[in-house]
Design a protein around this motif. Structure first.
Motif, PDB file in Angstrom:
ATOM      1  N   GLU A  17       1.195  -1.134  -0.324  1.00  0.00           N
ATOM      2  CA  GLU A  17       0.109  -0.171  -0.319  1.00  0.00           C
ATOM      3  C   GLU A  17       0.663   1.024  -0.269  1.00  0.00           C
ATOM      4  N   ASP A  72      -2.371  -5.048   9.312  1.00  0.00           N
ATOM      5  CA  ASP A  72      -3.170  -5.182   8.608  1.00  0.00           C
ATOM      6  C   ASP A  72      -4.254  -4.036   8.591  1.00  0.00           C
ATOM      7  N   ALA A  92      -5.232  -1.636   4.799  1.00  0.00           N
ATOM      8  CA  ALA A  92      -6.570  -1.587   5.216  1.00  0.00           C
ATOM      9  C   ALA A  92      -7.231  -0.472   4.892  1.00  0.00           C
ATOM     10  N   THR A 121      -5.950   1.369   1.016  1.00  0.00           N
ATOM     11  CA  THR A 121      -6.030   0.951   0.845  1.00  0.00           C
ATOM     12  C   THR A 121      -7.448   1.704   0.479  1.00  0.00           C
ATOM     13  N   ARG A 122      -7.955   1.880   1.156  1.00  0.00           N
ATOM     14  CA  ARG A 122      -9.458   2.348   1.196  1.00  0.00           C
ATOM     15  C   ARG A 122      -9.386   4.021   1.135  1.00  0.00           C
TER      16      ARG A 122
END
Length: 214
Positions: free
Chosen positions: A172, A200, A204, A207-208
């Protein structure tokens, strides 16, 4: 062997079993019981066969099944031995690359997850931070065998949570800052090692966030 020879061998086996039963030290004669059971099986086999039938191991389904099982077990042991030798040789190779300072430039190969475990075992169970960082970077950048999607999916079951979290975070961060130097992202390893679940979660979140900006 014909039926007469088998019957004679069966009588001998029964006699030996009776003798063994009379002696306490021979009472648990597993080998004798197994031989008796086998002669009884052969006697029944020939009794059910046409008169004059001669026993031949090469047409005995039970014997052939046992031979096949033994052969399969031997083949499995040989495969395990060769795999262990391959892992040991690759571990030696990676150790040499570490000492030369060129591990980071080396692409991983299929099975290197098991090699990582071997290096950890050799180190007395201590995590090899440089090896973990190398694998995480390769996984994030899809290097070596990790170019294959199936290999990356398989790695999820073979690598530890910190390594996987490190890889996810690196992937990411690389998308957010293309061309970022590996040294600039050293903090990702520290986060993943101490707080893999947080790493993690951060991956995430990034990514969002990237999807929202897009």
């Amino acid at each position: 062997m014909d039926a007469g020879a088998v019957a004679a061998a069966l009588d001998d086996a029964r006699f030996n079993a009776r003798q063994a039963s009379r002696h306490e030290d021979l009472g648990d004669d597993a080998r004798g019981r197994a031989e008796l059971a086998e002669w009884e099986r052969l006697d029944q086999l020939l009794a059910a066969a046409p008169a004059g039938t001669v026993y031949a191991p090469d047409v005995d389904d039970v014997v052939q099944a046992e031979l096949a099982t033994d052969a399969a077990a031997a083949a499995a042991r040989e495969t395990e031995l060769r795999e262990a030798m391959r892992i040991a040789a690759r571990a030696d190779e990676l150790q040499a690359l570490r000492e030369l300072g060129t591990l980071e430039q080396t692409e991983p190969r299929t099975g290197d997850e098991a090699v990582r475990d071997e290096l950890t075992r050799r180190a007395g169970g201590y995590v090899q931070a440089d090896v973990d960082a190398w694998l995480a970077h390769a996984l994030a950048a899809h290097l070596g065998h990790y170019r294959d999607t199936a290999a990356r999916e398989e790695a999820a079951a073979l690598l530890t949570p910190p390594v996987l979290a490190h890889a996810a975070l690196l992937a990411e961060l690389a998308r957010l800052v293309p061309g970022a130097d590996v040294g600039e992202l050293a903090f990702a390893a520290r986060i993943a090692t101490t707080e893999p679940e947080a790493a993690d979660a951060l991956a995430a979140f990034l990514t969002r966030a990237e999807g929202t900006q897009g």
